[in-house]
Motif scaffolding. Structure first.
Motif, PDB file in Angstrom:
ATOM      1  N   PHE A 294       2.175   3.146  -5.259  1.00  0.00           N
ATOM      2  CA  PHE A 294       2.365   1.800  -5.819  1.00  0.00           C
ATOM      3  C   PHE A 294       3.762   1.617  -6.423  1.00  0.00           C
ATOM      4  O   PHE A 294       4.047   0.573  -7.003  1.00  0.00           O
ATOM      5  CB  PHE A 294       1.310   1.507  -6.880  1.00  0.00           C
ATOM      6  N   GLU A 295       4.609   2.645  -6.309  1.00  0.00           N
ATOM      7  CA  GLU A 295       5.964   2.530  -6.850  1.00  0.00           C
ATOM      8  C   GLU A 295       6.842   1.737  -5.873  1.00  0.00           C
ATOM      9  O   GLU A 295       6.716   1.896  -4.649  1.00  0.00           O
ATOM     10  CB  GLU A 295       6.562   3.916  -7.071  1.00  0.00           C
ATOM     11  N   PRO A 296       7.724   0.880  -6.396  1.00  0.00           N
ATOM     12  CA  PRO A 296       8.608   0.109  -5.510  1.00  0.00           C
ATOM     13  C   PRO A 296       9.534   1.026  -4.700  1.00  0.00           C
ATOM     14  O   PRO A 296       9.999   2.063  -5.194  1.00  0.00           O
ATOM     15  CB  PRO A 296       9.412  -0.766  -6.472  1.00  0.00           C
TER      16      PRO A 296
ATOM     17  N   GLU B 261      -7.542   0.777  -7.289  1.00  0.00           N
ATOM     18  CA  GLU B 261      -7.527   2.229  -7.312  1.00  0.00           C
ATOM     19  C   GLU B 261      -7.568   2.747  -5.889  1.00  0.00           C
ATOM     20  O   GLU B 261      -8.070   2.060  -4.981  1.00  0.00           O
ATOM     21  CB  GLU B 261      -8.722   2.777  -8.104  1.00  0.00           C
ATOM     22  N   VAL B 262      -7.055   3.955  -5.696  1.00  0.00           N
ATOM     23  CA  VAL B 262      -6.990   4.536  -4.368  1.00  0.00           C
ATOM     24  C   VAL B 262      -7.489   5.973  -4.414  1.00  0.00           C
ATOM     25  O   VAL B 262      -7.256   6.696  -5.382  1.00  0.00           O
ATOM     26  CB  VAL B 262      -5.549   4.474  -3.808  1.00  0.00           C
ATOM     27  N   ALA B 263      -8.205   6.352  -3.368  1.00  0.00           N
ATOM     28  CA  ALA B 263      -8.650   7.733  -3.184  1.00  0.00           C
ATOM     29  C   ALA B 263      -8.425   8.087  -1.727  1.00  0.00           C
ATOM     30  O   ALA B 263      -8.720   7.282  -0.830  1.00  0.00           O
ATOM     31  CB  ALA B 263     -10.121   7.892  -3.558  1.00  0.00           C
ATOM     32  N   SER B 264      -7.878   9.277  -1.467  1.00  0.00           N
ATOM     33  CA  SER B 264      -7.544   9.624  -0.100  1.00  0.00           C
ATOM     34  C   SER B 264      -7.642  11.125   0.105  1.00  0.00           C
ATOM     35  O   SER B 264      -7.362  11.904  -0.820  1.00  0.00           O
ATOM     36  CB  SER B 264      -6.133   9.137   0.243  1.00  0.00           C
TER      37      SER B 264
ATOM     38  N   ASN C  89       1.894  12.604  -2.590  1.00  0.00           N
ATOM     39  CA  ASN C  89       2.386  11.223  -2.492  1.00  0.00           C
ATOM     40  C   ASN C  89       1.425  10.203  -3.088  1.00  0.00           C
ATOM     41  O   ASN C  89       1.830   9.064  -3.355  1.00  0.00           O
ATOM     42  CB  ASN C  89       2.641  10.854  -1.025  1.00  0.00           C
ATOM     43  N   LEU C  90       0.164  10.587  -3.304  1.00  0.00           N
ATOM     44  CA  LEU C  90      -0.843   9.623  -3.755  1.00  0.00           C
ATOM     45  C   LEU C  90      -0.464   8.923  -5.067  1.00  0.00           C
ATOM     46  O   LEU C  90      -0.634   7.709  -5.178  1.00  0.00           O
ATOM     47  CB  LEU C  90      -2.198  10.326  -3.896  1.00  0.00           C
TER      48      LEU C  90
END
Length: 492
Positions: A444-446, A474-477, A439-440
């Motif tokens: 950011f998708e609508p 940016e995202v990291a998870s 899902n990462l």
């Protein structure tokens, strides 16, 4: 561009150098051939002189020439003698008087008379050189024509006037066919070498000239197929091909920019249409929602049942209705915020103050869920160029998501620090449930959401606001360990 840096001038210079080099080498080869011929004539002259001397010795001496050559006191070196195949002394009767070949020497018959071998009976003599100068005597030589000569080498006849009449000394020289072949082929070999080198240089020049053209052709095909990111190498060259490559790269870069602008323009037009439609729909939805919300408040104030149990049920149902009305109202607000073009008032803003205001919203819920809040601010890392009110929506969404991801407690940390390229970096880290690797890439998708009651527009709005501020996010998870958002905004 310098005149001597053009490809045409370089090509002409190289071809001129090759032409001059060819002429020089050919001249050198001709000169060397003349020297070899001169040395050959000198050697041949020495051999002829030695042959004539030996022939005269055969006329006057009592010894045979072959015996004279074997004597230790003779003055002829071995190299010169080895060039002589045979020496034939011919008397006035055209008979062999003396010879190095034992087969042609005079013999004794039964009557002890000397028998001489006739010159015309010798069939293996080589061609006689310059036979025409002998006048009518040439008819008595069997080797004056090529068809009558089958032996290798060459023969020279020298007339000698004696008291017995005109005699001849015929000197037969050896002829090394391999050496003669090499002398004849040597200029051709050198010439072929020069042509080979010239051909290789020409092929190299043609390849060097056509390679950039082939690259341009392939790049043009990719551009025609829609790939505007293609670039060709060779733009650093200073000739015409370098200029052509540079212009091509500039053209594709401009086309790429134009494509990006067209894409953005389409998005803006789409957003404008959706925004107008959304405004109309939201107006029609919000009016009944406001009416329903006011009616619920009036019902809760004036029509609450007297029975305690019924009043409890009544309160529960009306609260759920107000919650659903609020959720629908929030959904409409998010939709309007995402679909409408942003109008930013960019001013120097204190990002720490914006973050503190957003933390106040989740402070009560964080306290209930045992979540620790912390903000670390580095020196000279607070003032950004932003619209404070709009930017607050970014941190509201991030902090609410972080708190919802830690229902059993944890920590929410914010670090504000300077970054390269005149940017301010804000790191928002939580120790919540995290986001799966699947899902990462979609967060950011609508309209993408993993929550049952989520609208899927929260992080999409965050991404859009950051982009409109000319920043990055940016995202990291790691699932089960937490999530980290990194936002970079221009420094004021």
């Amino acid at each position: 561009m310098s005149f001597f840096q053009t490809f045409r001038v370089r090509l002409l210079i190289i071809l001129a150098i090759l032409f001059i080099a060819t002429l020089f080498v050919q001249y050198y080869l001709n000169l060397e051939t003349e020297r070899q011929n001169e040395r050959l004539r000198e050697v041949q002259q020495q051999v002829l002189v030695a042959g004539v001397s030996l022939g005269f010795n055969g006329l006057s001496a009592s010894d045979r020439m072959r015996d004279f050559i074997k004597r230790e006191d003779q003055a002829y070196d071995a190299t010169t003698i080895n060039q002589i195949k045979d020496i034939i002394v011919i008397n006035k009767n055209w008979e062999v008087y003396d010879c190095l070949n034992e087969n042609y020497l005079p013999t004794q018959n039964e009557k002890s008379e000397t028998v001489y071998k006739k010159l015309k009976d010798i069939n293996d003599l080589p061609l006689l050189v310059n036979a025409n100068r002998l006048g009518n005597d040439r008819n008595n030589f069997p080797n004056t024509e090529i068809s009558n000569s089958s032996s290798e080498g060459e023969a020279h006849a020298i007339p000698v006037e004696t008291d017995q009449g005109r005699w001849y000394v015929m000197i037969i020289l050896k002829n090394d066919k391999r050496e003669a072949f090499w002398r004849a082929a040597q200029p051709l070999v050198y010439t072929l070498g020069i042509l080979l080198i010239s051909t290789l240089v020409t092929i190299l020049l043609v390849w060097r000239f056509t390679r950039p053209i082939a690259q341009l052709s392939n790049a043009a095909k990719k551009v025609a197929a829609g790939d505007l990111q293609v670039r060709v190498r060779g733009s650093e060259r200073t000739d015409e091909l370098g200029q052509l490559a540079a212009r091509f790269n500039e053209m594709t870069a401009e086309l790429e920019k134009k494509q990006e602008l067209e894409t953005k323009l389409k998005e803006v037009e789409k957003s404008a249409v959706v925004g107008r439609l959304a405004s109309a729909i939201a107006h029609e939805i919000r009016n009944p929602l406001n009416y329903i919300n006011l009616t619920l408040d009036q019902l809760r104030a004036k029509f609450i049942p007297e029975d305690e149990k019924q009043a409890e049920t009544f309160e529960k149902l009306t609260s759920q209705l107000k919650t659903e009305v609020s959720r629908i109202n929030q959904l409409v607000s998010d939709f309007l915020r995402y679909s409408r073009p942003l109008k930013l008032d960019l001013q120097p803003a204190n990002v720490r103050r914006v973050i503190d205001n957003s933390l106040n919203i989740v402070e009560h819920q964080a306290e209930e869920q045992a979540i620790k809040l912390s903000v670390i601010e580095h020196e000279n890392a607070s003032i950004v160029l932003a619209d404070s009110e709009v930017l607050r929506s970014v941190f509201n969404n991030l902090f609410l998501n972080a708190v919802q991801a830690m229902p059993h407690g944890g920590s929410l940390n914010v670090i504000i620090s300077p970054d390269e390229n005149n940017l301010i970096k804000i790191e928002v880290t939580d120790t919540g449930e995290g986001i799966s690797g699947e899902n990462l890439p979609k967060i950011f998708e609508p309209y993408f959401s993993t929550k049952e009651t989520g609208t899927g527009l929260g992080l999409a709005i965050v991404k859009r606001i950051v982009d409109e501020h000319h920043g990055t996010i940016e995202v990291a998870s790691v699932e089960g360990k937490g999530t980290k958002f990194e936002i970079k905004l221009p420094k004021a």
